[in-house]
Design a protein around this motif. Sequence first.
Motif, short mmCIF file in Angstrom:
data_model
loop_
_atom_site.label_atom_id
_atom_site.label_comp_id
_atom_site.label_asym_id
_atom_site.label_seq_id
_atom_site.Cartn_x
_atom_site.Cartn_y
_atom_site.Cartn_z
N SER A 100 0.82 -1.21 0.00
CA SER A 100 0.00 0.00 0.00
C SER A 100 0.85 1.26 0.00
N GLU A 101 0.39 2.28 -0.71
CA GLU A 101 1.09 3.56 -0.69
C GLU A 101 1.14 4.12 0.72
N LYS A 109 5.63 1.68 -3.55
CA LYS A 109 5.69 2.57 -4.71
C LYS A 109 5.96 1.79 -6.00
N GLU A 132 0.30 3.74 -10.42
CA GLU A 132 0.25 4.16 -9.02
C GLU A 132 -1.12 3.91 -8.38
N LEU A 158 -1.89 0.88 -5.89
CA LEU A 158 -1.46 0.84 -4.50
C LEU A 158 -2.29 1.74 -3.58
N LYS A 159 -3.37 2.30 -4.11
CA LYS A 159 -4.21 3.16 -3.29
C LYS A 159 -4.79 2.39 -2.12
N GLY A 164 6.36 -1.39 0.58
CA GLY A 164 6.62 -0.43 1.65
C GLY A 164 7.13 -1.11 2.90
#
Length: 412
Positions: free
Chosen positions: A24-25, A30, A43, A46-47, A86
């Motif tokens: 996840s962002e 990323k 992108e 990964l919200k 992450g």
Amino acid sequence: MADSPREGKVARPPDFTQLIDLASEFVGGKILFATDDFFAPAENLLKRDNPSFKEHEYTEFGKWMDGWQTRRKRIPGHDWCVVQLGIQGVIRGFDVDTSYFTGDHAPRVSIQAANFEEDKQPEIPQREVRTGAAATPEEFEAISELKSDDWSCLVPMTELTPGNPASSHNYFPVTSQQRWSHIRLNIFPDGGIAHLRVYGTGQKDWTAGDPKEPLDLVTVAYGGACVGFSNAHFGHPNNLIGVGTATSMADGWETARRLDRPPILENDENGILLVPGCEWAVFRLAHPGVITQIEIDTKYFKGNSPESCKVDGCILTTQEEEDMVRQKWDLPGHKWKPLLPVTKLKPDEMHVLDSLTPELQDVITHAKFTITPDGGVSRLRLKGFPSSICLLRPREKPMMRFSVKAGFRANL
């Protein structure tokens, strides 16, 4: 603009979806590379929030979509992207979500993974979020340093279901026990995917770092996990041990208001609220250790923070934990050792408190965080030192040992 209605019976998700999303962002995941971002950038995969749909919204390149969507391929090959997790750790399962991609979803997918030590990762130029574009020759050259074609395969090429409400989640369990830092998502040959969830547990190299510096032994980034709780009406207690500071009340643990609270509230002689009930959450530490400092952050909880709290610890084997889960954590009181006595909490404030028992004999594997009577907390940090041996109280036989890599400091 409102989301379109979602109808249909949705199957119960697998148990691994209760774990943290390592990609996840929100935890620092990323996108390092994507072959194509024509209709919607990678992108979006990964919200943190669930995918949404805006029926009448378009961009200069086509329909606005909340996901990664590539152009209809007219050249040899297939599309793919590389994600840097992450949180590095053990992957238990994937959710490839195709929500709202009904006539343009990616028909097939495969997933590969690799593990790079932080100081051995090739330098990849920072990517710009864009639409209407494909990867440049320079970007292809840079990503080739990772040799992602040769990464381990965790999910072989598999067909995906379109993004209808009852079938948009494509779940893939993973049995690998390895630690991973990067994944490569392949779609065959092109199309769209809404979100990608990489569920698992963080894993830290405990031989690295300064042995004199206390660590947060409960954080999800290192492998801590919530293994039981009394109530999670407005937010799961796993949020308490999340990465970084909370961003809103939604990023914390908040319970419903207890229905057994008295009609008129009173305090005892020490100023503690006299109420019959409480709420609690139990956490398995990322590594057995001694807790020396406790941080409790009620940020954003201004009219709904708990009146007070306490923290207790204990030592449990894996089998004992499983037994306690089945018994809903009805653990005999003598098992718990106080780490923090009943302590008043203030709204919207960081509380930094010393643990009661920082001696070596007070190594614990699990912690119980109790709030009275109810309310919300944004973060819990249990800072201390990992230990390679767990001891019970004096005159008792050592209960169990935990193996660690050679060179790990056995004493505090």
